[in-house]
Scaffold this motif. Structure first.
Motif, short mmCIF file in Angstrom:
data_model
loop_
_atom_site.label_atom_id
_atom_site.label_comp_id
_atom_site.label_asym_id
_atom_site.label_seq_id
_atom_site.Cartn_x
_atom_site.Cartn_y
_atom_site.Cartn_z
N LEU A 3 2.62 25.30 -4.35
CA LEU A 3 1.73 25.78 -3.30
C LEU A 3 2.07 27.21 -2.90
O LEU A 3 1.19 28.07 -2.74
N LEU A 4 3.36 27.49 -2.76
CA LEU A 4 3.79 28.84 -2.40
C LEU A 4 3.48 29.85 -3.50
O LEU A 4 3.16 31.01 -3.23
N HIS A 5 3.56 29.40 -4.76
CA HIS A 5 3.25 30.32 -5.85
C HIS A 5 1.76 30.68 -5.85
O HIS A 5 1.40 31.80 -6.19
N ARG A 6 0.92 29.74 -5.47
CA ARG A 6 -0.51 30.06 -5.33
C ARG A 6 -0.72 31.03 -4.17
O ARG A 6 -1.61 31.89 -4.22
N ARG A 7 0.07 30.87 -3.13
CA ARG A 7 -0.05 31.76 -1.96
C ARG A 7 0.48 33.15 -2.27
O ARG A 7 -0.07 34.16 -1.80
N PHE A 8 1.54 33.23 -3.08
CA PHE A 8 2.14 34.51 -3.47
C PHE A 8 2.23 34.56 -4.99
O PHE A 8 3.31 34.38 -5.57
N PRO A 9 1.11 34.78 -5.69
CA PRO A 9 1.06 34.66 -7.15
C PRO A 9 1.93 35.66 -7.90
O PRO A 9 2.27 35.42 -9.06
N GLU A 10 2.30 36.77 -7.28
CA GLU A 10 3.17 37.74 -7.94
C GLU A 10 4.62 37.58 -7.51
O GLU A 10 5.46 38.43 -7.80
N GLY A 11 4.92 36.48 -6.85
CA GLY A 11 6.26 36.27 -6.34
C GLY A 11 7.10 35.34 -7.18
O GLY A 11 6.59 34.50 -7.91
N ASN A 12 8.41 35.53 -7.09
CA ASN A 12 9.37 34.57 -7.62
C ASN A 12 9.72 33.62 -6.47
O ASN A 12 10.31 34.03 -5.47
N ILE A 13 9.30 32.37 -6.59
CA ILE A 13 9.47 31.41 -5.50
C ILE A 13 10.81 30.70 -5.64
O ILE A 13 11.13 30.14 -6.69
#
Length: 353
Positions: free
Chosen positions: A118-128
């Protein structure tokens, strides 16, 4: 002892509509083993990788000193443009642990793996990076004792320096180094027993293997910006970090780490204690002027309208007001106003923030 009992029973009452606790417990201890168990969870093949990225589980990652935490990583170190670090709440655990719990299986939608995706969809360019608590008391109550002093059920006592930032620096550094070491390992091996079990449970494919690594002595974090997110009980880690911001004037590694923090997110914070759910001490808050971070506050009726813990709403109001009076960039968002208080809207803030 009386204070502990009172706090304990208050927490059980709070969780009454969320999960009934089962017998047994786990003390906040760190393993002396350097054996690392690693797994990856594959997303659905019917959607693209950006929507369902794979999550890599890193068990017992060494942080500061002999402290260890399990991590979930979701992203791509080669292309990621920022780090997003998440500290979750009570009940949130690995999928299999929640599914096997007599009550917490009801909330498996919010397991750590699903939250990472879910967090990766929220921050698609992020390393979660999802940081699992050091312990789950009665398999339900999150205990982040590697980041902040706590009692046995995770209620915090904040201090000027518990080493929270130092531990976080080491966790991310060693986590990244571990992923790089694993990059040449074929992770598509699976025992037929595991494969069959996953099919029976209707879960996504889970690939597991075990590897042994020496402790990384001098790993250094990269220079990417960092977002810090604390949901529910996980907000205690962010609050301890607030208490350590003053160290930027004394310790260069801490200064460098805080200089990379671009945002704090408090998502419906709460814990079993009867104070300091939100930090209101101006002597602590004013240190935030030493760093350049946006401050995001997201709340729901679940915490703000809790008649058993009326201090939460009062502290949150003071927290926001005092940050603004200090000239800090704080954005407050109230979700689900007018709706009935429920544990579901508490979790739904993870989708709506």
């Amino acid at each position: 002892m009386k204070a502990f009992r009172a706090s304990f029973w208050r927490q059980l009452t709070i969780l009454a509509n969320m999960a009934s606790v089962s017998a047994g417990g786990k003390e906040c201890l760190v393993s002396e083993s350097l054996q690392k168990s690693v797994s990856t969870s594959a997303g659905s093949e019917t959607t693209n990788n950006a929507e369902n990225p794979k999550c890599l589980r890193l068990n017992s990652v060494i942080g500061d000193g002999d402290k260890e935490n399990d991590l979930l990583f979701c992203g791509n170190l080669a292309t990621g443009k920022e780090h997003v670090v998440y500290f979750g709440g009570d009940v949130q655990d690995f999928r299999e642990n929640m599914l096997s719990h007599r009550d917490n299986h009801r909330h498996v939608r919010w397991c750590l793996e699903e939250t990472a995706t879910l967090l990766h969809r929220r921050f698609p360019e992020g390393n979660i990076w999802v940081v699992k608590p050091s312990a789950m008391y009665l398999k339900t109550l999150s205990v982040f004792c590697n980041f902040v002093e706590t009692d046995g059920i995770g209620t915090p006592t904040f201090s000027e320096n518990h080493g929270a930032m130092q531990h976080l620096i080491a966790l991310l550094s060693n986590g990244m180094q571990l992923i790089k070491k694993l990059s040449s390992v074929d992770t598509r091996l699976m025992t037929s027993k595991e494969n069959e079990a996953n099919k029976d449970d209707g879960q996504d494919e889970v690939v597991r293997f075990t590897a042994s690594f020496d402790k990384i002595q001098e790993s250094q974090p990269d220079s990417l910006p960092v977002r810090l997110i604390g949901f529910s009980k996980g907000s205690v880690v962010l609050n301890q970090l607030l208490h350590e911001v003053h160290l930027v004037d004394k310790e260069e590694p801490i200064k460098n780490a805080f200089s990379r923090v671009t945002a704090f997110y408090w998502l419906d914070g709460g814990h079993a204690g009867n104070l300091n759910t939100w930090i209101t001490d101006v002597s602590v808050l004013k240190n935030l002027r030493k760093i350049n971070a946006d401050l995001h506050v997201h709340v729901t009726p679940y915490q703000m309208e809790d008649s058993m813990r009326p201090w939460i709403a009062k502290e949150e109001k003071k927290f926001v007001s005092r940050l603004r009076s200090l000239g800090l960039n704080v954005i407050e968002t109230k979700h689900f106003e007018g709706e009935d208080r429920s544990i579901e809207i508490h979790f739904l803030v993870l989708e709506s923030f």
